[in-house]
Design a protein around this motif. Structure first.
Motif: not given
Length: 454
Positions: A35, A113, A277, A362
């Motif tokens: 990730v 992810g 990612e 994220t």
């Protein structure tokens, strides 16, 4: 005086040394390799490897005190349990609630992810065009992430042996894939198989981003602490807790540094940063072609499943520990008689995690998880110093942290210091959750006294 009673039931000890190592390793490989490379190298270039090295050093400085405390108090709740017994109920409540939320933020981060990898597989297979995976009323990435969160929660309800079996299989496969990818790409970067790709500058953007990147990627090192949160599930904890915590940090730390050096040497920061990612997929494409892409996509999917799986399990055990001490409603400590798992705690953790997933943020999810864990890590180091100085009769660890008191002092300072390098939104959310934990203690658990509380 409140203590853990037998009314809730006891967890089955079903996780051996291999299972404990894979809970830690599987969690950390998922984030750090599948990730973060694009996000980290996009910020700092090849110097992102230094960021991961800094994270590994801090993790080891905390893992040593954690290992000592864990062998003295092998109870579910991990850092919460140590701090509540060493520093008191209020610090324990702050850390316990923070740890539970931190693991849920981490689980959501891993699941996003996972969704990225699942959606990229559909793109590579030609099922959907690139522009359709993250836009419109149906966000494929977040849909996959939410469904996976629900399924993993259900899996954990049916027994920790299911979690251990999944972790063992996934981590074994990942290590084999990484051995091939890093060997081939490493030889190419060094020029053994062609023209050298070693960059002229380790830090094309300067060394300023190294510490901010270390704060971002520290989520990659949460796995060793997750081992402590499932201490009541681990066979022979005196031996297996320290071995699994220290071994997992060292193993993944080496893999991270090599991976980031290769990724940062393969693409310019602006290029790899735009890959997001799934940047490691493009690294595999560069060195192994389309077959490498297929294998790494599958590995990335499994790695993020592994990380989310271990985090959901650990979050439920942290909540179980809080409930066993009456700091949250007793229902969270109820153990399913057939499967030996805290099904209410798992259901709550899974539900909140899925809600967090739909934000899709994220980097914020990762940093808030790091914030809450770093607070706990710093207080774990303080706890070891306090307990060693007071030397209560019940404290008899099977493992003693070397380098005392320097190791916990430096580890605690480094943990708190790294928080200051996070982006403001993550700091605000981390502080807000800490204040929520304090308010919960004041209004719900103020009169609770804990067994073995110094």
């Amino acid at each position: 005086m409140s203590e853990r009673s037998g009314d809730e039931g006891e967890l089955d000890r079903t996780i051996g040394l291999a299972g404990a190592v894979t809970i830690g390793t599987g969690t950390m490989i998922g984030a750090g390799i599948f990730v973060f490379p694009g996000l980290a190298a996009g910020r700092a270039g090849p110097a992102a490897a230094v960021s991961f090295a800094i994270g590994a050093v801090i993790a080891l400085l905390v893992a040593l005190p954690t290992s000592e405390l864990a062998t003295a108090m092998p109870e579910s709740g991990g850092g919460y349990y140590f701090i509540s017994r060493g520093l008191g109920t209020l610090p324990g409540a702050i850390v316990g609630i923070g740890l539970t939320f931190g693991l849920m933020f981490a689980s959501a981060f891993y699941l996003v992810g996972l969704g990225e990898y699942a959606a990229t597989i559909l793109v590579e297979a030609g099922v959907v065009p690139t522009t359709d995976i993250a836009v419109g009323p149906l966000n494929v990435v977040l849909l996959f992430a939410a469904v996976a969160g629900i399924l993993l929660t259900v899996l954990s309800v049916f027994g920790t042996e299911n979690t251990e079996s999944l972790q063992n299989a996934v981590v074994g496969f990942l290590l084999a894939i990484l051995a091939v990818l890093l060997t081939v790409s490493g030889l190419d970067v060094l020029g053994v198989r062609g023209t050298s790709r070693v960059p002229a500058q380790l830090a094309p953007k300067g060394f300023g981003p190294v510490l901010t990147t270390a704060a971002l990627v520290f989520t990659s090192y949460l796995g060793f602490a997750q081992i402590a949160t499932v201490a009541e599930d681990i066979v022979d904890p005196d031996r297996n807790l320290p071995l699994s915590m220290l071994g997992s940090v060292i193993l993944v730390g080496v893999l991270y540094v090599i991976t980031l050096l290769i990724a940062g040497s393969t693409f310019e920061p602006s290029v790899i940063g735009s890959m997001g990612e799934t940047a490691i997929v493009e690294v595999a494409r560069e060195y192994l072609g389309f077959p490498g892409v297929v294998v790494v996509l599958i590995a990335g999917l499994l790695a993020t499943i592994s990380s989310a799986n271990a985090s959901i399990l650990s979050a439920s055990r942290a909540l179980y520990g809080l409930s066993s001490d009456a700091l949250v409603p007793q229902a969270a400590a109820t153990v399913n008689r057939e499967y030996g798992t805290p099904h209410f705690a798992l259901s709550f953790v899974g539900g909140v995690t899925v809600v967090l997933v739909v934000t899709g943020r994220t980097e914020v999810l990762a940093e808030v998880a790091s914030f809450l864990h770093l607070v706990m890590y710093g207080l774990i180091c303080v706890t070891l110093i306090v307990i060693r100085r007071r030397d209560p009769d019940w404290y008899d660890p099977a493992f003693r942290s070397p380098g005392y008191p320097a190791v916990p002092i430096v580890g605690g300072f480094a943990s708190f210091a790294l928080i200051f390098y996070m982006q403001p939104l993550s700091q605000v959310l981390g502080i807000a959750l800490t204040l929520v934990a304090i308010a919960w203690y004041l209004f719900y658990a103020r009169d609770i006294e804990l067994k073995n509380n110094l």
